[in-house]
Enzyme design. Structure first.
Site, PDB file in Angstrom:
ATOM      1  N   ASP A   7       0.848  -1.188   0.000  1.00 29.58           N
ATOM      2  CA  ASP A   7       0.000   0.000   0.000  1.00 29.58           C
ATOM      3  C   ASP A   7       0.885   1.240   0.000  1.00 29.58           C
ATOM      4  OD1 ASP A   7      -2.655   1.331   0.266  1.00 29.58           O
ATOM      5  OD2 ASP A   7      -1.798   2.032   2.147  1.00 29.58           O
ATOM      6  N   GLU A   9       0.729   5.711   0.458  1.00 25.87           N
ATOM      7  CA  GLU A   9      -0.011   6.937   0.767  1.00 25.87           C
ATOM      8  C   GLU A   9       0.631   8.065  -0.033  1.00 25.87           C
ATOM      9  OE1 GLU A   9      -2.684   6.563   2.283  1.00 25.87           O
ATOM     10  OE2 GLU A   9      -2.385   4.669   3.330  1.00 25.87           O
ATOM     11  N   GLU A  52      -6.027  18.560   2.814  1.00 24.28           N
ATOM     12  CA  GLU A  52      -6.932  17.414   2.739  1.00 24.28           C
ATOM     13  C   GLU A  52      -6.169  16.099   2.852  1.00 24.28           C
ATOM     14  OE1 GLU A  52      -6.398  19.071  -1.518  1.00 24.28           O
ATOM     15  OE2 GLU A  52      -6.592  19.812   0.537  1.00 24.28           O
ATOM     16  N   HIS A 150      -5.399   6.710   7.479  1.00 23.15           N
ATOM     17  CA  HIS A 150      -4.815   5.831   6.477  1.00 23.15           C
ATOM     18  C   HIS A 150      -3.305   5.755   6.709  1.00 23.15           C
ATOM     19  CE1 HIS A 150      -8.243   5.304   3.599  1.00 23.15           C
ATOM     20  NE2 HIS A 150      -8.693   6.302   4.343  1.00 23.15           N
ATOM     21  N   ASP A 155      -2.510  -0.601   6.641  1.00 26.01           N
ATOM     22  CA  ASP A 155      -3.423  -0.970   5.566  1.00 26.01           C
ATOM     23  C   ASP A 155      -2.946  -2.214   4.819  1.00 26.01           C
ATOM     24  OD1 ASP A 155      -5.040   1.093   6.252  1.00 26.01           O
ATOM     25  OD2 ASP A 155      -4.818   2.236   4.410  1.00 26.01           O
TER      26      ASP A 155
END
Length: 228
Positions: A7, A9, A52, A150, A155
């Protein structure tokens, strides 16, 4: 078989618009069992973290400022993943970012067909149902309570559990394919069960045999064992 559940980010949605990877997490599976080996790295994106994105990942500019840039960790990352299949949720997104970063770092790109997309697997297995990681955790009763933000490593660990459920459990073939391959010199197609060359020795002792015979005698002449 070695597999890597992975995963990333990122600062946003499109590397061609200046977005970058800020974290990579990956865990190793061997024959569908987690080995405990993992790769985890925070990365300086060489740009400011949008508000965000900060709210989703909890990673701010101050935290990332002293982390290595992608080019500094590219070789370690490639060494960890090796040539194993990459198990990724929404694989096209992560592969797009990884290959953009690898291209900018002048490193070999990852072949797209190495990626196994668990979103596609879930939609095929459960058509019409939500296929997000959280939805699949609810379906398979996987604890994701720690997933308040997250994070790539967490994850990937959760995704590893989801992936194993999607393929039928931690050992979907009960390890039989491996055992058969070893018996037949690695050619599963030619393997057939055969009679043992030497019968197994009896495991009952003489005293156990005598105790069983006495027990059967007490059952009378109509006992099943007496009529065999």
């Amino acid at each position: 078989m070695r597999e890597i559940v992975l995963d990333t980010e990122t600062t946003g949605f499109d590397p061609e618009q200046g977005d970058r990877i800020v974290e990579i997490g990956a865990v190793e599976l061997w024959n569908h069992v987690a080995t405990g080996r993992h790769y985890h790295q925070y990365i300086n994106p060489e740009r400011s973290m949008p508000q965000e994105a900060f709210e989703v990942h909890g990673l701010g500019d101050d935290f990332l400022r002293d982390k290595p840039v992608f080019a500094q960790i590219a070789d370690d990352f490639l060494a960890f993943v090796g040539d194993a299949p990459l198990i990724i949720h929404n694989a096209s997104f992560d592969m797009k970012f990884l290959n953009a970063e690898l291209r900018w770092a002048k490193r070999p790109l990852l072949a797209i067909d190495r990626a196994v997309d668990t979103v596609g697997m879930a939609r095929k297995k459960f058509p019409g149902s939500p296929a997000s990681l959280d939805a699949l955790c609810r379906r398979f009763a996987i604890d994701n309570s720690a997933r308040t933000l997250h994070g790539a490593l967490l994850d990937s660990e959760i995704l590893a559990e989801v992936y194993l459920e999607l393929i039928g459990g931690k050992q979907p073939d009960f390890g039989l394919s491996q055992a058969q391959g070893a018996t037949a010199g690695g050619d599963d197609a030619d393997w057939r069960p055969g009679r043992r060359p030497e019968p197994l020795p009896p495991r009952l002792s003489d005293s156990e045999k005598a105790a069983h015979a006495a027990f059967v005698d007490r059952l009378g002449a109509n006992a099943l064992w007496s009529r065999v």
